[in-house]
Design an enzyme around this catalytic site. Sequence first.
Site, PDB file in Angstrom:
ATOM      1  N   THR A 183      41.029  44.785  41.248  1.00 53.29           N
ATOM      2  CA  THR A 183      39.862  44.119  40.969  1.00 53.29           C
ATOM      3  C   THR A 183      38.251  45.178  41.367  1.00 53.29           C
ATOM      4  O   THR A 183      38.574  45.992  42.460  1.00 53.29           O
ATOM      5  CB  THR A 183      39.701  42.825  41.954  1.00 53.29           C
ATOM      6  OG1 THR A 183      40.424  41.804  41.498  1.00 53.29           O
ATOM      7  CG2 THR A 183      38.243  42.120  41.700  1.00 53.29           C
ATOM      8  N   VAL A 212      44.158  31.250  38.078  1.00 54.51           N
ATOM      9  CA  VAL A 212      42.773  31.616  38.573  1.00 54.51           C
ATOM     10  C   VAL A 212      42.943  32.410  40.052  1.00 54.51           C
ATOM     11  O   VAL A 212      43.052  31.485  40.780  1.00 54.51           O
ATOM     12  CB  VAL A 212      41.615  30.847  38.366  1.00 54.51           C
ATOM     13  CG1 VAL A 212      40.296  31.520  38.588  1.00 54.51           C
ATOM     14  CG2 VAL A 212      41.618  30.429  36.607  1.00 54.51           C
ATOM     15  N   GLY A 235      42.622  42.173  46.405  1.00 52.67           N
ATOM     16  CA  GLY A 235      43.858  41.743  46.691  1.00 52.67           C
ATOM     17  C   GLY A 235      44.126  40.358  46.455  1.00 52.67           C
ATOM     18  O   GLY A 235      44.027  39.729  45.471  1.00 52.67           O
TER      19      GLY A 235
HETATM   20  N1  ASP Z   1      41.815  39.320  43.920  1.00 53.33           N
HETATM   21  C1  ASP Z   1      42.257  39.401  42.576  1.00 53.33           C
HETATM   22  C2  ASP Z   1      43.097  38.147  42.056  1.00 53.33           C
HETATM   23  O1  ASP Z   1      43.831  37.663  42.996  1.00 53.33           O
HETATM   24  C3  ASP Z   1      43.418  40.463  42.222  1.00 53.33           C
HETATM   25  C4  ASP Z   1      43.195  41.790  43.074  1.00 53.33           C
HETATM   26  O2  ASP Z   1      41.958  42.132  43.551  1.00 53.33           O
HETATM   27  O3  ASP Z   1      44.240  42.461  43.481  1.00 53.33           O
HETATM   28  O4  ASP Z   1      43.122  37.600  41.022  1.00 53.33           O
END
Ligand code: ASP
Length: 321
Positions: A183, A212, A235
């Site tokens: 992200t 989501v 994350g």
């Molecule tokens: N935080 C994002 C989600 O869980 C993905 C990520 O940053 O890895 O959708």
Amino acid sequence: MLRRHLLKLSAGVPAVFSALSSLGAFGRQDETTRRPIVVSTWDHGQAANEAAWKILVNNGRAVDSAEAGVRVTEADPSVSTVGFGGFPDRDGKVTLDACIQDETGNCGSVAFLQHVKHPVSVARKVMEETPHVMLVGEGALQFALEQGFKKENLLTEKARKAWDAWLEKAEYKPVINIENHDTIGLLALDAQGRMGGACTTSGAAFKMHGRVGDSPLIGAGLFVDGEVGAACATGMGELVIKTVGSHLVVELMYQGHSPRSACEQAVRRIAAKLPDYKDFQVGFLALNRKGQYGAFCIQPGFTYAVRSGELNRLSRSDSLL
Ligand code: ASP
């Protein structure tokens, strides 16, 4: 009498916190103040910062720089975790989440949005053109099309192949620090002292259709308080949602923590509350009103990019493990 005493006591709390914080009681504090400044998550943050910086250096508004910055990542097909080229869900659909917030706390968000390359700009339209904060799914797409956004296929050949390979076992397992890009969350402080932030993602690869994460949720994936500072998360979104991570980081800064210490405390909160935290990555990045920044994460490997004046660097966050 008692009430007056309590009021007196609570009025003293911020002073005590700021005294403690200047003594370094809340961890290492970079006392350098910088303005304007932009910080963003992961290696791909560098290209995003570059676009944001062009606006900041021309005396532009932080929220505009945040939107312009993350649009670079959204449009980049080589980034498999954001926008165009993002890996699909387990049904092969690319579904996007994004949000944006300005210095006044005004915000907009979209979730489970398909076929639109720049969900952050749709989120901005939600903020500015509707009485709402969040639109999801079909409703978000309908709104985007009404606003003139183009309907596009966002599934690239590379992403389709990755999905095909995943289908062979169809085992859902979040991958820590997947290809070192994830992200994008971007936080900015402009020359006039206004703050803004944006966060955008295709979410966890091969997630359940309809899932989501934290990224479009104000307070979880992003929070901006123009009087205090801003924070964003990356994350495993479920862990961030359960602890309302970005709001927690900003609240800790309000109480006197440095950005880095606030991020560390929020990661420690996850570790204290959620027993399976060692199986996941979560990283927080924060920027305060003075232009001081910091980050902290669970697993080693989280990087963040910083741009301010001559400073143009990629840093590695400290980690709990
Ligand atoms: N935080 C994002 C989600 O869980 C993905 C990520 O940053 O890895 O959708």
